[in-house]
Write a protein that holds these residues in place. Sequence first.
Motif, PDB file in Angstrom:
ATOM      1  N   ASN A  12       0.854  -1.179   0.000  1.00 31.18           N
ATOM      2  CA  ASN A  12       0.000   0.000   0.000  1.00 31.18           C
ATOM      3  C   ASN A  12       0.898   1.240   0.000  1.00 31.18           C
ATOM      4  N   SER A  13       0.839   2.017  -1.078  1.00 32.34           N
ATOM      5  CA  SER A  13       1.704   3.194  -1.170  1.00 32.34           C
ATOM      6  C   SER A  13       1.232   4.325  -0.262  1.00 32.34           C
ATOM      7  N   THR A  43       4.360  -0.426  -6.051  1.00 34.68           N
ATOM      8  CA  THR A  43       3.574   0.685  -5.505  1.00 34.68           C
ATOM      9  C   THR A  43       4.380   1.979  -5.440  1.00 34.68           C
ATOM     10  N   ILE A  49      -2.501   0.688  -4.498  1.00 32.82           N
ATOM     11  CA  ILE A  49      -2.434  -0.536  -3.707  1.00 32.82           C
ATOM     12  C   ILE A  49      -2.329  -1.720  -4.662  1.00 32.82           C
ATOM     13  N   THR A  64      -5.107  -4.189  -8.533  1.00 35.11           N
ATOM     14  CA  THR A  64      -4.649  -2.851  -8.176  1.00 35.11           C
ATOM     15  C   THR A  64      -5.855  -1.959  -7.934  1.00 35.11           C
ATOM     16  N   TYR A  73      -1.640   8.395  -9.347  1.00 35.76           N
ATOM     17  CA  TYR A  73      -1.738   6.985  -9.716  1.00 35.76           C
ATOM     18  C   TYR A  73      -1.755   6.857 -11.238  1.00 35.76           C
ATOM     19  N   SER A  78       0.296   1.047 -14.559  1.00 32.84           N
ATOM     20  CA  SER A  78       0.003  -0.112 -13.715  1.00 32.84           C
ATOM     21  C   SER A  78      -0.127  -1.376 -14.562  1.00 32.84           C
TER      22      SER A  78
END
Length: 108
Positions: A12-13, A43, A49, A64, A73, A78
Motif C-alpha cells: 500500500n503506497s 507501488t 495498492i 490494483t 496513480y 500499472s
Amino acid sequence: MFDDKMVLCGANSYEKKYYLNERFSNLPEQIKQELQIMCVLFTEEVGGILLLEFQEDGSLQFITEADEGDLLYDDIGSGLKIRQIQMEKRDLLESLEMYYRVFVLGEE
C-alpha cells in the motif's frame, strides 16, 4: 477464504506498508523477500495498492486500486508494469501457483 480468493501479499503506497498472509509464512525466506521487493517497488513506481490474490482455480491475479482523488496513480503504467512483472517473474509466479494448488487446494 473470501469469495474463493485468497490474498498472498500486498503493498500500500498510501500507508507505506507491506503485507504477507500468515498462511504463507512457511515459504522460503528468499521467495518472501522477492515478493516484498516486487510489491513495494510496484507501488513506489505506480502508486496505489497492489494485491496478489489466488483465484479459485489456483491462478495468481494482480489486483490494483487507487484512491479516487489520487492524481499521481498511473492506471496505464500499472497495467504495463504488471505485464512486465509477469514476464520477468514468470518462474516465481508459476511456482507459487503450483505451491498453492498442491499445499492449499490439495491437488496432486
